[in-house]
Design an enzyme around this catalytic site. Structure first.
Site, PDB file in Angstrom:
ATOM      1  N   HIS A  17      35.364  21.093  11.220  1.00  0.00           N
ATOM      2  CA  HIS A  17      34.372  21.513  12.220  1.00  0.00           C
ATOM      3  C   HIS A  17      33.847  22.929  11.991  1.00  0.00           C
ATOM      4  O   HIS A  17      33.081  23.437  12.813  1.00  0.00           O
ATOM      5  CB  HIS A  17      34.935  21.407  13.649  1.00  0.00           C
ATOM      6  CG  HIS A  17      35.405  20.034  14.022  1.00  0.00           C
ATOM      7  ND1 HIS A  17      35.797  19.713  15.309  1.00  0.00           N
ATOM      8  CD2 HIS A  17      35.539  18.892  13.299  1.00  0.00           C
ATOM      9  CE1 HIS A  17      36.154  18.445  15.351  1.00  0.00           C
ATOM     10  NE2 HIS A  17      36.016  17.926  14.133  1.00  0.00           N
ATOM     11  N   GLU A  34      34.201   8.545  15.773  1.00  0.00           N
ATOM     12  CA  GLU A  34      35.518   9.130  16.051  1.00  0.00           C
ATOM     13  C   GLU A  34      35.377  10.498  16.696  1.00  0.00           C
ATOM     14  O   GLU A  34      36.151  10.857  17.593  1.00  0.00           O
ATOM     15  CB  GLU A  34      36.323   9.238  14.749  1.00  0.00           C
ATOM     16  CG  GLU A  34      37.778   9.642  14.934  1.00  0.00           C
ATOM     17  CD  GLU A  34      38.010  11.152  14.948  1.00  0.00           C
ATOM     18  OE1 GLU A  34      39.128  11.574  15.278  1.00  0.00           O
ATOM     19  OE2 GLU A  34      37.068  11.914  14.616  1.00  0.00           O
ATOM     20  N   ASP A  48      31.799   9.401  10.704  1.00  0.00           N
ATOM     21  CA  ASP A  48      30.940  10.398  11.343  1.00  0.00           C
ATOM     22  C   ASP A  48      31.494  11.807  11.160  1.00  0.00           C
ATOM     23  O   ASP A  48      32.690  12.001  10.879  1.00  0.00           O
ATOM     24  CB  ASP A  48      30.740  10.093  12.832  1.00  0.00           C
ATOM     25  CG  ASP A  48      32.040  10.088  13.625  1.00  0.00           C
ATOM     26  OD1 ASP A  48      33.055   9.578  13.108  1.00  0.00           O
ATOM     27  OD2 ASP A  48      32.045  10.594  14.757  1.00  0.00           O
ATOM     28  N   GLU A  85      43.317  11.628   8.064  1.00  0.00           N
ATOM     29  CA  GLU A  85      42.833  12.906   8.581  1.00  0.00           C
ATOM     30  C   GLU A  85      43.482  14.055   7.792  1.00  0.00           C
ATOM     31  O   GLU A  85      44.561  13.890   7.206  1.00  0.00           O
ATOM     32  CB  GLU A  85      43.173  13.047  10.066  1.00  0.00           C
ATOM     33  CG  GLU A  85      42.405  12.104  10.973  1.00  0.00           C
ATOM     34  CD  GLU A  85      41.018  12.600  11.336  1.00  0.00           C
ATOM     35  OE1 GLU A  85      40.573  13.614  10.761  1.00  0.00           O
ATOM     36  OE2 GLU A  85      40.369  11.964  12.195  1.00  0.00           O
TER      37      GLU A  85
END
Length: 389
Positions: free
Chosen positions: A362, A141, A79, A169
């Site tokens: 983000h 997540e 996601d 990550e």
């Protein structure tokens, strides 16, 4: 060199396909899972889906190599965060290359890592592996690491138990050995409205919320005081904040309802459950007091997310492997959270290492550098050789 270049080109092509799936957490990830599972199964991987309760999303566990214990998990989430309201200069769902950078939602967080897995999948399939490589892709997540627990449980309950986990990550392909956790909750109080001069005729939800918030403020101060002098984190202590609060109708009315939400980012040494237990004990006492004037009064505490911190391991097998594959010998910890603590809680040795920078995650115009994907492909090529023994 030609083979390496081909592998990188494949990774970029795979990333282009993955970015095109809008897997914002509010959406289903099943189209992406269909796509990835088909590719891995065609190469001979043993694949299993672990769906969510209503079947709208799924984790994917795939394995190449022999059915023996002691392999390596390559872990990623499917996601991504929303693009709503962000000023993108490119189409977030279409990979755009410019000046050695690849733009698109999820390029760095963390479809770039998954793309490298897919690029190396043929090598995993063709190799004479002595230990298996597991691929673990989770859902949700970004909204509290909700999918990983079921995925981890299924892997650990299965017949082939891995030993090491690499959570991909974005770390600039550097080795990260610890991070803080994530624990959030909401507290809702319902009392009874009455004239503010007649305090015994009702129960003011806002007034009774204050000591519960104060308990959390005090807990935050204790967390700060408990941090060891050699803490590697920034800030050096676990944090606890109350980020939202609301309630009441008017100044001269005892409030019928009040609600607040708290977010904790605990360090590995913080006892989250003890803080939660203390809050619930205080809430029970306050609820009893509220019911003196309002028998129907109640306080509800709901945990929204509970992701354990990732603690440093002494001579950890995952750290040794990651340093061998990257050549990175420095020590790094981060304050953001990943699924690493959840894997660690299951008894696995874990490290966080993946392509891209967290500073891009983000953000509008999110990107990953092509060089980072190249480094990740090299990492996985070396892993193949290690698992061949």
């Amino acid at each position: 060199m030609a083979a390496a270049s081909s592998r990188l080109d494949t990774a970029i092509a795979e990333l282009r396909d993955l970015v095109a799936f809008d897997t914002t957490s509010r959406n289903s990830n099943l189209p992406l899972i269909d796509h990835v599972e088909a590719k891995l199964a065609a190469l001979g991987a043993v694949c299993e889906r672990i769906p969510n309760a209503d079947g709208t999303k799924a984790n994917l566990h795939a394995r190449f190599g022999p059915a023996v214990d002691g392999g390596v998990i390559l872990s990623g989430h499917t996601d991504v965060v929303p693009v709503d309201g962000q000023p993108w200069s490119t189409d977030p769902w279409s990979l755009t290359e410019k000046d050695g950078l690849l733009y698109g939602r999820g390029t760095c967080d963390m479809k770039g890592f998954s793309a490298c897995i897919l690029a190396l999948a043929p090598a995993f399939a063709a190799a004479e592996l002595k230990k298996p490589v597991h691929i673990a892709l989770s859902y949700d997540e970004e909204v509290g690491c909700l999918g990983a627990p079921a995925l981890i449980d299924r892997i650990m309950e299965g017949p082939v138990k891995p030993a090491i986990v690499v959570v991909g990550e974005p770390t600039d392909m550097k080795v990260v050995t610890a991070h803080k956790g994530l624990f959030s909750l909401t507290v809702k109080l319902r009392g009874r409205e009455a004239h503010s001069s007649l305090v015994k005729d009702g129960a003011c939800a806002v007034t009774h919320a204050v000591p519960l918030m104060q308990y959390l403020v005090d807990a935050a101060e204790k967390m700060e005081a408990a941090a060891p002098a050699d803490s590697p984190f920034n800030p050096p202590y676990g944090t606890l904040t109350i980020g939202q609060m609301q309630g009441g109708t008017a100044l001269n009315i005892l409030a019928l309802e009040a609600e607040f939400a708290s977010l904790m980012r605990p360090a590995p040494w913080d006892d989250v459950k003890a803080i939660e237990k203390g809050l619930r004990e205080r809430a029970a006492a306050i609820e009893a007091k509220m019911r003196e004037g309002a028998p129907e009064a109640r306080i509800e505490i709901k945990v929204r997310s509970d992701v354990p911190a990732f603690a440093p391991e002494v001579d950890g097998a995952a750290e040794r492997l990651a340093r061998q594959l990257t050549g990175d010998n420095s020590t790094r910890v981060v304050s953001y959270g990943t699924e690493a603590g959840q894997f660690q809680a299951a008894g696995l040795s874990v490290v966080v290492c993946g392509p891209g920078s967290i500073s891009q995650a983000h953000q509008p115009d999110e990107f990953v550098a092509i060089d980072q994907l190249d480094q990740c492909c090299v990492f996985m090529e070396k892993l193949v050789r290690v698992l061949e023994g």
